[in-house]
Design an enzyme around this catalytic site. Structure first.
Site, PDB file in Angstrom:
ATOM      1  N   ASN A   9     -17.547 -10.388 141.534  1.00 37.36           N
ATOM      2  CA  ASN A   9     -18.392 -11.387 140.842  1.00 37.36           C
ATOM      3  C   ASN A   9     -17.293 -12.263 140.021  1.00 37.36           C
ATOM      4  O   ASN A   9     -16.852 -11.536 139.021  1.00 37.36           O
ATOM      5  CB  ASN A   9     -19.472 -10.938 139.871  1.00 37.36           C
ATOM      6  CG  ASN A   9     -20.187 -11.775 139.036  1.00 37.36           C
ATOM      7  OD1 ASN A   9     -19.804 -13.058 139.111  1.00 37.36           O
ATOM      8  ND2 ASN A   9     -20.970 -11.395 137.954  1.00 37.36           N
ATOM      9  N   LYS A  11     -17.321 -14.896 138.559  1.00 40.51           N
ATOM     10  CA  LYS A  11     -18.155 -15.395 137.384  1.00 40.51           C
ATOM     11  C   LYS A  11     -17.580 -17.026 137.258  1.00 40.51           C
ATOM     12  O   LYS A  11     -17.266 -17.690 138.483  1.00 40.51           O
ATOM     13  CB  LYS A  11     -17.702 -14.693 135.995  1.00 40.51           C
ATOM     14  CG  LYS A  11     -18.345 -13.353 136.112  1.00 40.51           C
ATOM     15  CD  LYS A  11     -18.339 -12.473 134.916  1.00 40.51           C
ATOM     16  CE  LYS A  11     -18.920 -11.084 135.066  1.00 40.51           C
ATOM     17  NZ  LYS A  11     -18.916 -10.269 133.934  1.00 40.51           N
ATOM     18  N   HIS A  94     -28.161 -11.671 136.817  1.00 41.60           N
ATOM     19  CA  HIS A  94     -27.104 -11.071 136.112  1.00 41.60           C
ATOM     20  C   HIS A  94     -27.334 -11.284 134.522  1.00 41.60           C
ATOM     21  O   HIS A  94     -28.059 -12.295 134.115  1.00 41.60           O
ATOM     22  CB  HIS A  94     -25.945 -11.962 136.610  1.00 41.60           C
ATOM     23  CG  HIS A  94     -24.459 -11.039 135.798  1.00 41.60           C
ATOM     24  ND1 HIS A  94     -24.272 -11.184 134.426  1.00 41.60           N
ATOM     25  CD2 HIS A  94     -23.785 -10.388 136.333  1.00 41.60           C
ATOM     26  CE1 HIS A  94     -23.204 -10.585 134.306  1.00 41.60           C
ATOM     27  NE2 HIS A  94     -22.768  -9.827 135.355  1.00 41.60           N
ATOM     28  N   GLU A  96     -25.568 -12.073 132.010  1.00 43.94           N
ATOM     29  CA  GLU A  96     -25.125 -13.235 131.591  1.00 43.94           C
ATOM     30  C   GLU A  96     -26.234 -14.440 131.840  1.00 43.94           C
ATOM     31  O   GLU A  96     -26.489 -15.297 130.956  1.00 43.94           O
ATOM     32  CB  GLU A  96     -23.764 -13.573 131.986  1.00 43.94           C
ATOM     33  CG  GLU A  96     -22.760 -12.658 131.417  1.00 43.94           C
ATOM     34  CD  GLU A  96     -21.616 -12.318 132.294  1.00 43.94           C
ATOM     35  OE1 GLU A  96     -21.331 -13.096 133.305  1.00 43.94           O
ATOM     36  OE2 GLU A  96     -21.002 -11.336 132.077  1.00 43.94           O
ATOM     37  N   GLU A 166     -26.275  -2.443 135.783  1.00 45.91           N
ATOM     38  CA  GLU A 166     -25.170  -2.916 135.003  1.00 45.91           C
ATOM     39  C   GLU A 166     -25.544  -2.839 133.622  1.00 45.91           C
ATOM     40  O   GLU A 166     -26.114  -3.756 132.866  1.00 45.91           O
ATOM     41  CB  GLU A 166     -24.757  -4.492 135.291  1.00 45.91           C
ATOM     42  CG  GLU A 166     -24.295  -4.696 136.669  1.00 45.91           C
ATOM     43  CD  GLU A 166     -23.505  -5.785 136.722  1.00 45.91           C
ATOM     44  OE1 GLU A 166     -22.266  -5.808 137.320  1.00 45.91           O
ATOM     45  OE2 GLU A 166     -23.979  -7.208 136.513  1.00 45.91           O
ATOM     46  N   GLY A 172     -17.355  -6.232 130.849  1.00 49.19           N
ATOM     47  CA  GLY A 172     -16.508  -7.045 130.226  1.00 49.19           C
ATOM     48  C   GLY A 172     -15.851  -6.290 128.946  1.00 49.19           C
ATOM     49  O   GLY A 172     -15.064  -6.934 128.222  1.00 49.19           O
ATOM     50  N   SER A 212     -17.448  -2.919 133.842  1.00 54.61           N
ATOM     51  CA  SER A 212     -15.939  -2.437 133.432  1.00 54.61           C
ATOM     52  C   SER A 212     -15.665  -1.471 134.547  1.00 54.61           C
ATOM     53  O   SER A 212     -14.693  -0.415 134.350  1.00 54.61           O
ATOM     54  CB  SER A 212     -15.795  -1.818 132.047  1.00 54.61           C
ATOM     55  OG  SER A 212     -16.002  -2.653 131.038  1.00 54.61           O
TER      56      SER A 212
END
Ligand code: PGA
Length: 249
Positions: A9, A11, A94, A96, A166, A172, A212
């Site tokens: 991904n 991003k 996702h 985000e 996730e 991250g 991560s």
């Protein structure tokens, strides 16, 4: 046997030119992978990267698609447009997108349906935030996310979906779920799928871990029976790291 997979991904990273360099490196290095390999790129990269990878084992994913079919939605990119680039997958839900762009269960339900209607396979992300984990609520969170956006699907359509667990606190941050934490919740998720769609659909469902995941910890995460691979953010931006994670699967 369910599909094992490592998906990247990217991003909102890399210009088109930088993306082409990375995709070319991956094309040269990922020749005979022992699992399915997907890279999720910004919309802008999709057509070029899909063309570049067309004779390689690497498939391409969008990182999002619109919740509307077509028309006067300035700036949006439809599932049909994504599919027309040669992309085969679409990352949806996702954290985000949920957190920064207000994507609700209902919006994601529409996106999932549009992706499927355009022959894209959703990589559907679920996972709890730190406070929910600390309160022991992770199971109810992922259950609500599945019920809210994908459990209305027919078994046939659900079978086209890849799930990605996730934990938001691990994305991250350098904090990874322990292999035990990952296995525990992946088994729980598979159990929910079994309750809804039966044992066979659950057995065939690919459930990725993301957050991560890197070249160092991938092997121990993937060693768990219910962790079928990874959705990789930061470590998918360097060919060597991403290839090492593929090799660990
Ligand atoms: P990360 O991101 O690997 O950089 O933690 C994972 C993801 O957000 O899909």
């Amino acid at each position: 046997m369910r599909t094992k997979m490592v998906a990247g991904n990217w991003k909102m990273n890399m210009t088109l030119q930088e993306g082409v360099v990375l995709a070319t490196e991956l094309k040269n290095q990922v020749v005979n992978p022992s699992c399915a390999v997907v890279i999720g790129t910004p919309f802008i990269h999709l057509a070029t990267v899909a063309e570049l990878l067309k004779d390689s084992p690497i498939a391409v994913a969008a990182e999002n698609c619109a919740d509307k079919e077509k028309g006067a939605y300035t700036g949006e990119v439809s599932a049909a447009m994504v599919a027309s680039t040669g992309a085969e997958y679409c990352i949806l839900g996702h954290s985000e997108r949920r957190a920064y762009y207000g994507e609700t269960y209902e919006i994601l339900k529409d996106k999932v349906e549009l992706a499927l209607a355009n022959n894209l396979r959703p990589i559907f992300c679920i996972g709890e935030v730190k406070e929910e984990r600390e309160a022991g609520k992770q199971n109810e969170v992922v259950k609500a996310q599945l019920e809210g956006s994908v459990f209305h699907l027919s078994a046939e359509d659900f079978g086209k979906i890849v799930l990605a667990y996730e934990p938001v606190w691990a994305i991250g941050t350098g904090l990874t779920a322990t292999p035990e934490q990952a296995q525990e919740i992946h088994a729980y998720i598979r159990g929910l799928v079994a309750e809804k769609y039966g044992e066979q659909v659950a057995e065939d469902c690919t459930i990725l871990y993301g957050g991560s995941c890197n070249a160092k910890n991938a092997a121990e995460l993937f060693a768990n029976p219910d962790v079928d691979g990874g959705l990789i953010g930061g470590a998918s931006l360097k060919a060597a790291d991403f290839c090492a994670i593929i090799a660990a699967r």
